[in-house]
Design a protein around this motif. Structure first.
Motif, short mmCIF file in Angstrom:
data_model
loop_
_atom_site.label_atom_id
_atom_site.label_comp_id
_atom_site.label_asym_id
_atom_site.label_seq_id
_atom_site.Cartn_x
_atom_site.Cartn_y
_atom_site.Cartn_z
N PRO A 15 6.91 -31.46 46.40
CA PRO A 15 6.29 -32.19 45.30
C PRO A 15 4.83 -31.79 45.14
N ALA A 16 4.38 -31.77 43.89
CA ALA A 16 2.99 -31.40 43.61
C ALA A 16 2.46 -32.24 42.46
N THR A 17 1.14 -32.37 42.44
CA THR A 17 0.46 -33.07 41.36
C THR A 17 -0.60 -32.13 40.78
N LEU A 18 -0.60 -32.02 39.47
CA LEU A 18 -1.59 -31.23 38.74
C LEU A 18 -2.56 -32.18 38.05
N ARG A 19 -3.85 -31.89 38.15
CA ARG A 19 -4.86 -32.70 37.46
C ARG A 19 -5.78 -31.78 36.67
N PHE A 23 -6.20 -36.00 32.75
CA PHE A 23 -4.75 -35.83 32.69
C PHE A 23 -4.17 -35.54 34.07
N GLN A 24 -2.95 -36.02 34.28
CA GLN A 24 -2.25 -35.79 35.55
C GLN A 24 -0.76 -35.64 35.28
N TRP A 25 -0.14 -34.66 35.97
CA TRP A 25 1.29 -34.41 35.83
C TRP A 25 1.91 -34.28 37.21
N ASN A 26 3.10 -34.86 37.39
CA ASN A 26 3.88 -34.64 38.60
C ASN A 26 4.80 -33.47 38.36
N THR A 27 4.90 -32.60 39.36
CA THR A 27 5.70 -31.40 39.22
C THR A 27 6.25 -30.99 40.58
N THR A 28 6.84 -29.80 40.66
CA THR A 28 7.41 -29.29 41.90
C THR A 28 6.93 -27.87 42.14
N LEU A 29 6.48 -27.61 43.35
CA LEU A 29 6.15 -26.26 43.78
C LEU A 29 7.45 -25.49 43.92
N LYS A 30 7.50 -24.27 43.37
CA LYS A 30 8.68 -23.41 43.49
C LYS A 30 8.48 -22.32 44.53
#
Length: 123
Positions: A15-19, A23-30
């Motif tokens: 799991p990863a969070t981009l800021r 703004f903030q988005w939850n995402t996934t490291l591939k």
């Protein structure tokens, strides 16, 4: 076609969070390397004009966070490719260990670190 990738990437889902600003988005490291990351494109992705993002990756089943500043290099409907431009000492230590465990070859890791050092000297 010539391969442009200079660092070995390891497939690693986390799991990863981009800021970016407010703004903030939850995402996934591939996948990840010493130089860059590949993330899933998050729902509601509407970045601002600044190419820099704060990225926080949580290594599963640990309390380890990799925290870095990254710049968006490329994107498509499914992925965001980012270049790591700054990473704190604790995060780079954890990243180095993660890559070392996944490569299984100390010589490859040392070659990667030397190449990273060469790039830093050139900047």
């Amino acid at each position: 076609m010539k391969e442009r990738r200079q660092f070995i990437r390891i497939v690693y889902q986390a799991p990863a969070t981009l800021r970016q600003g407010d703004f903030q988005w939850n995402t996934t490291l591939k996948d990840i390397s010493l130089h860059g990351i590949l993330l899933s494109r998050p729902d509601g992705w509407q970045p601002g004009g600044d190419p820099a993002f704060q990225v926080d990756v949580v290594l599963p089943q640990t309390d380890v966070h990799l925290t870095m500043l990254a710049e968006l290099v490329d994107q498509n409907n499914h992925s965001l490719r980012m270049k790591i431009v700054n990473i704190d000492i604790d995060s780079i230590s954890h990243l180095r260990r993660l890559i070392e465990l996944n490569l299984g070859d100390d010589a490859l890791l040392h070659r990667e670190l030397e190449h990273l050092a060469d790039l830093a000297e050139d900047e």
